[in-house]
Design a protein around this motif. Structure first.
Motif, PDB file in Angstrom:
ATOM      1  N   MET A 276       0.892  -1.184  -0.042  1.00 56.20           N
ATOM      2  CA  MET A 276       0.184  -0.039   0.326  1.00 56.20           C
ATOM      3  C   MET A 276       0.866   1.247   0.119  1.00 56.20           C
ATOM      4  SD  MET A 276      -3.286  -1.072   0.254  1.00 56.20           S
ATOM      5  CE  MET A 276      -4.237  -0.058   1.264  1.00 56.20           C
ATOM      6  N   LYS A 277       1.990   0.997   0.826  1.00 55.59           N
ATOM      7  CA  LYS A 277       2.903   2.388   0.853  1.00 55.59           C
ATOM      8  C   LYS A 277       3.425   2.478  -0.453  1.00 55.59           C
ATOM      9  CE  LYS A 277       6.862   4.127   3.192  1.00 55.59           C
ATOM     10  NZ  LYS A 277       8.039   3.943   3.880  1.00 55.59           N
TER      11      LYS A 277
ATOM     12  N   SER B 105       1.015   4.392  -2.870  1.00 55.52           N
ATOM     13  CA  SER B 105       0.715   5.644  -2.220  1.00 55.52           C
ATOM     14  C   SER B 105       1.952   6.583  -2.755  1.00 55.52           C
ATOM     15  CB  SER B 105       0.788   5.803  -0.683  1.00 55.52           C
ATOM     16  OG  SER B 105       0.884   7.020  -0.274  1.00 55.52           O
ATOM     17  N   GLU B 106       3.223   5.966  -2.807  1.00 55.03           N
ATOM     18  CA  GLU B 106       4.299   6.837  -3.185  1.00 55.03           C
ATOM     19  C   GLU B 106       4.082   6.870  -4.746  1.00 55.03           C
ATOM     20  OE1 GLU B 106       7.742   4.475  -1.720  1.00 55.03           O
ATOM     21  OE2 GLU B 106       7.447   5.437   0.235  1.00 55.03           O
TER      22      GLU B 106
ATOM     23  N   GLU C  36       1.439   9.290  -5.748  1.00 53.69           N
ATOM     24  CA  GLU C  36       1.426  10.571  -5.140  1.00 53.69           C
ATOM     25  C   GLU C  36       0.220  10.737  -4.249  1.00 53.69           C
ATOM     26  OE1 GLU C  36       3.626  13.951  -6.636  1.00 53.69           O
ATOM     27  OE2 GLU C  36       4.600  12.520  -7.781  1.00 53.69           O
ATOM     28  N   LEU C  37      -0.256   9.745  -3.729  1.00 52.25           N
ATOM     29  CA  LEU C  37      -1.791   9.715  -2.936  1.00 52.25           C
ATOM     30  C   LEU C  37      -1.591   9.605  -1.510  1.00 52.25           C
ATOM     31  CD1 LEU C  37      -3.844   7.626  -5.398  1.00 52.25           C
ATOM     32  CD2 LEU C  37      -4.077  10.307  -5.076  1.00 52.25           C
ATOM     33  N   ALA C  38      -2.393  10.176  -0.645  1.00 54.55           N
ATOM     34  CA  ALA C  38      -2.364   9.961   0.837  1.00 54.55           C
ATOM     35  C   ALA C  38      -2.688   8.330   1.098  1.00 54.55           C
ATOM     36  CB  ALA C  38      -3.407  10.689   1.529  1.00 54.55           C
ATOM     37  N   PRO C  39      -2.226   7.887   1.983  1.00 58.42           N
ATOM     38  CA  PRO C  39      -2.353   6.338   2.258  1.00 58.42           C
ATOM     39  C   PRO C  39      -3.911   5.922   2.497  1.00 58.42           C
ATOM     40  CG  PRO C  39      -0.476   7.025   3.577  1.00 58.42           C
ATOM     41  CD  PRO C  39      -1.036   8.196   2.917  1.00 58.42           C
ATOM     42  N   SER C  40      -4.553   7.037   3.153  1.00 64.06           N
ATOM     43  CA  SER C  40      -5.992   6.565   3.200  1.00 64.06           C
ATOM     44  C   SER C  40      -6.716   6.750   2.180  1.00 64.06           C
ATOM     45  CB  SER C  40      -6.471   7.756   4.275  1.00 64.06           C
ATOM     46  OG  SER C  40      -6.626   9.114   3.757  1.00 64.06           O
ATOM     47  N   THR C  41      -6.375   7.431   1.161  1.00 58.90           N
ATOM     48  CA  THR C  41      -6.990   7.445  -0.150  1.00 58.90           C
ATOM     49  C   THR C  41      -6.756   6.019  -0.839  1.00 58.90           C
ATOM     50  OG1 THR C  41      -6.614   9.911  -0.299  1.00 58.90           O
ATOM     51  CG2 THR C  41      -7.124   8.574  -2.703  1.00 58.90           C
ATOM     52  N   VAL C  42      -5.460   5.672  -0.836  1.00 58.53           N
ATOM     53  CA  VAL C  42      -4.865   4.280  -1.393  1.00 58.53           C
ATOM     54  C   VAL C  42      -5.680   3.329  -0.858  1.00 58.53           C
ATOM     55  CG1 VAL C  42      -3.340   2.885  -1.703  1.00 58.53           C
ATOM     56  CG2 VAL C  42      -2.694   5.039  -2.323  1.00 58.53           C
ATOM     57  N   THR C  43      -6.114   3.513   0.547  1.00 60.90           N
ATOM     58  CA  THR C  43      -6.856   2.203   1.465  1.00 60.90           C
ATOM     59  C   THR C  43      -8.216   2.091   0.846  1.00 60.90           C
ATOM     60  OG1 THR C  43      -5.558   2.592   3.177  1.00 60.90           O
ATOM     61  CG2 THR C  43      -7.703   1.480   3.636  1.00 60.90           C
TER      62      THR C  43
END
Length: 137
Positions: A49-50, A53-54, A57-64
């Motif tokens: 997930m990290k 996200s990288e 370039e999205l926030a981890p909560s958005t990726v989740t």
């Protein structure tokens, strides 16, 4: 009135681009953002997930949220590492593998369309300038 306003012009451009991308990924039942997450996972099965996200370039909560949605649609699956729960990996399902080539073709068609509409050189410069500006801000 707003010719020199970066806020107005970037948002107006984003709305136009969003419409084009929304229409392109609609046949898959995906938003462009979901499609990009799926494309990253299809390209890198077992990605964390990290890393997603990288990469996007999205926030981890958005990726989740996006990954959860794609799991609910049976496009992705989570595989947890028994030794380390933080080591969850994301994999494509058979359903997403079936549309992989079509998703990539859609991305290539969008790129070709922008090259045609904007002009190859102008489009390349626009994207480069936007990336540079984004990093500076």
């Amino acid at each position: 009135m707003f010719e020199k306003c970066i806020y107005f012009n970037t948002n107006a451009l984003a709305r136009q681009i969003n419409k084009i991308w929304d229409d392109a990924f609609k046949p898959f039942g995906l938003s462009p953002s979901h499609a990009y997450v799926l494309r990253v996972v299809l390209d890198q099965p077992g990605i964390s997930m990290k890393q997603i996200s990288e990469e996007l370039e999205l926030a981890p909560s958005t990726v989740t949220r996006f990954v959860d949605s794609l799991i609910n649609k049976d496009f992705l699956k989570r595989v947890s590492n028994d030794d380390d729960k933080r080591g969850t990996q994301i994999f494509p399902t058979q359903q997403s593998k079936k549309i992989h080539r079509k998703l990539e073709n859609t991305g290539q068609a969008l790129y070709a369309n922008m090259n045609e509409v904007i002009g190859k050189k102008a489009f390349a410069e626009l994207v480069t300038d936007m990336r540079t500006t984004r990093k500076q801000l």
